[in-house]
Design a protein around this motif. Structure first.
Motif, PDB file in Angstrom:
ATOM      1  N   GLN A  92       0.926  -1.339  -0.116  1.00 27.50           N
ATOM      2  CA  GLN A  92      -0.097  -0.167   0.007  1.00 27.50           C
ATOM      3  C   GLN A  92       0.954   1.368  -0.076  1.00 27.50           C
ATOM      4  O   GLN A  92       0.422   2.176  -0.598  1.00 27.50           O
ATOM      5  CB  GLN A  92      -0.888   0.076   1.101  1.00 27.50           C
ATOM      6  N   ALA A  93       1.961   1.184   0.855  1.00 24.52           N
ATOM      7  CA  ALA A  93       2.746   2.245   0.798  1.00 24.52           C
ATOM      8  C   ALA A  93       3.433   2.699  -0.643  1.00 24.52           C
ATOM      9  O   ALA A  93       3.500   3.683  -1.028  1.00 24.52           O
ATOM     10  CB  ALA A  93       3.911   2.156   1.900  1.00 24.52           C
ATOM     11  N   ALA A 104       4.796  11.476   0.940  1.00 25.07           N
ATOM     12  CA  ALA A 104       5.148  10.374   1.955  1.00 25.07           C
ATOM     13  C   ALA A 104       4.623  10.614   3.305  1.00 25.07           C
ATOM     14  O   ALA A 104       4.086   9.691   3.906  1.00 25.07           O
ATOM     15  CB  ALA A 104       6.782  10.398   2.057  1.00 25.07           C
ATOM     16  N   ALA A 105       4.439  12.242   3.703  1.00 26.10           N
ATOM     17  CA  ALA A 105       4.099  12.214   4.904  1.00 26.10           C
ATOM     18  C   ALA A 105       2.375  11.680   4.898  1.00 26.10           C
ATOM     19  O   ALA A 105       2.018  11.478   6.195  1.00 26.10           O
ATOM     20  CB  ALA A 105       4.029  13.787   5.350  1.00 26.10           C
ATOM     21  N   ASP A 106       1.526  12.039   4.023  1.00 28.25           N
ATOM     22  CA  ASP A 106       0.070  11.751   4.082  1.00 28.25           C
ATOM     23  C   ASP A 106       0.086  10.417   4.221  1.00 28.25           C
ATOM     24  O   ASP A 106      -0.692   9.870   4.767  1.00 28.25           O
ATOM     25  CB  ASP A 106      -0.454  12.268   2.745  1.00 28.25           C
ATOM     26  N   ARG A 110      -1.590   8.058   6.984  1.00 30.46           N
ATOM     27  CA  ARG A 110      -2.563   7.248   6.636  1.00 30.46           C
ATOM     28  C   ARG A 110      -2.462   5.621   7.113  1.00 30.46           C
ATOM     29  O   ARG A 110      -3.120   4.823   7.839  1.00 30.46           O
ATOM     30  CB  ARG A 110      -2.924   7.190   5.457  1.00 30.46           C
ATOM     31  N   LEU A 111      -1.146   5.272   6.931  1.00 26.91           N
ATOM     32  CA  LEU A 111      -0.721   3.977   7.225  1.00 26.91           C
ATOM     33  C   LEU A 111      -0.184   3.601   8.531  1.00 26.91           C
ATOM     34  O   LEU A 111       0.232   2.364   8.872  1.00 26.91           O
ATOM     35  CB  LEU A 111       0.054   3.214   6.264  1.00 26.91           C
ATOM     36  N   SER A 114       6.196   5.625   9.633  1.00 24.37           N
ATOM     37  CA  SER A 114       7.108   6.968   9.254  1.00 24.37           C
ATOM     38  C   SER A 114       7.448   7.221   7.942  1.00 24.37           C
ATOM     39  O   SER A 114       7.142   6.441   7.157  1.00 24.37           O
ATOM     40  CB  SER A 114       8.446   6.737  10.075  1.00 24.37           C
ATOM     41  N   GLY A 115       7.554   8.370   7.887  1.00 24.28           N
ATOM     42  CA  GLY A 115       7.714   8.845   6.117  1.00 24.28           C
ATOM     43  C   GLY A 115       8.865   8.164   5.623  1.00 24.28           C
ATOM     44  O   GLY A 115       8.923   7.713   4.552  1.00 24.28           O
ATOM     45  N   ASN A 116      10.071   7.800   6.555  1.00 28.66           N
ATOM     46  CA  ASN A 116      11.101   7.147   5.979  1.00 28.66           C
ATOM     47  C   ASN A 116      10.701   5.641   5.660  1.00 28.66           C
ATOM     48  O   ASN A 116      11.252   5.039   4.559  1.00 28.66           O
ATOM     49  CB  ASN A 116      12.329   7.020   7.044  1.00 28.66           C
ATOM     50  N   SER A 117       9.827   5.109   6.331  1.00 26.78           N
ATOM     51  CA  SER A 117       9.489   3.795   6.005  1.00 26.78           C
ATOM     52  C   SER A 117       8.595   3.620   4.838  1.00 26.78           C
ATOM     53  O   SER A 117       8.611   2.676   3.944  1.00 26.78           O
ATOM     54  CB  SER A 117       8.502   3.201   7.252  1.00 26.78           C
ATOM     55  N   VAL A 118       7.800   4.760   4.523  1.00 32.14           N
ATOM     56  CA  VAL A 118       7.208   4.889   3.247  1.00 32.14           C
ATOM     57  C   VAL A 118       8.193   4.974   2.053  1.00 32.14           C
ATOM     58  O   VAL A 118       8.069   4.224   0.903  1.00 32.14           O
ATOM     59  CB  VAL A 118       6.245   6.009   3.261  1.00 32.14           C
TER      60      VAL A 118
END
Length: 136
Positions: A92-93, A104-106, A110-111, A114-118
């Motif tokens: 999903q990311a 990435a922040a949104d 949502r999920l 962290s932004g880094n994980s996305v």
């Protein structure tokens, strides 16, 4: 194969019918295996099934697709195949980031990531997709 039948002598103890037939058979088998070594071998199994799954449906169509739609079809089919290699959250990311082009922040909010994980999820899936298609 029967070219030597005229030279067969039934009265000769050295050249019996059985001996002649054995010689013909042995030579025919030898020729068969020699030709078999020269033929390309078919591959099968899971790897062949994966490659065949990448062949787009439009291959049999009369109309030639444009390059962009053909490329996107191959990428779409490859993505479907590799989707099972990742967790649903990672997929999903990736999808929200690469396809829907959300920030990435949104996606992280949502999920619950962290932004880094996305960004890392997107990178992992894209790397696997490039590897699968052969754009290493």
């Amino acid at each position: 194969m029967s070219g030597g039948i005229g030279a067969l002598e039934y009265s000769s103890p050295v050249h019996s019918f059985r001996g002649w037939l054995w010689t013909i058979t042995r030579r025919a088998i030898g020729r068969y295996f020699a030709q078999l070594e020269k033929r390309p071998t078919a591959t099968g199994g899971d790897e062949a099934a994966v490659h065949m799954a990448l062949i787009p449906d439009w291959i049999d169509d009369e109309q030639i697709p444009d390059a962009e739609s053909a490329e996107s079809e191959v990428i779409r089919r490859a993505a479907e195949i590799i989707r099972g290699d990742f967790t649903e959250k990672t997929w999903q990311a990736f999808w929200l980031s690469a396809v829907e082009e959300l920030p990435a922040a949104d996606i992280a909010e949502r999920l619950g990531m962290s932004g880094n994980s996305v960004r890392q999820a997107k990178f992992r899936v894209m790397t696997r997709l490039r590897e699968f298609i052969g754009f290493e």
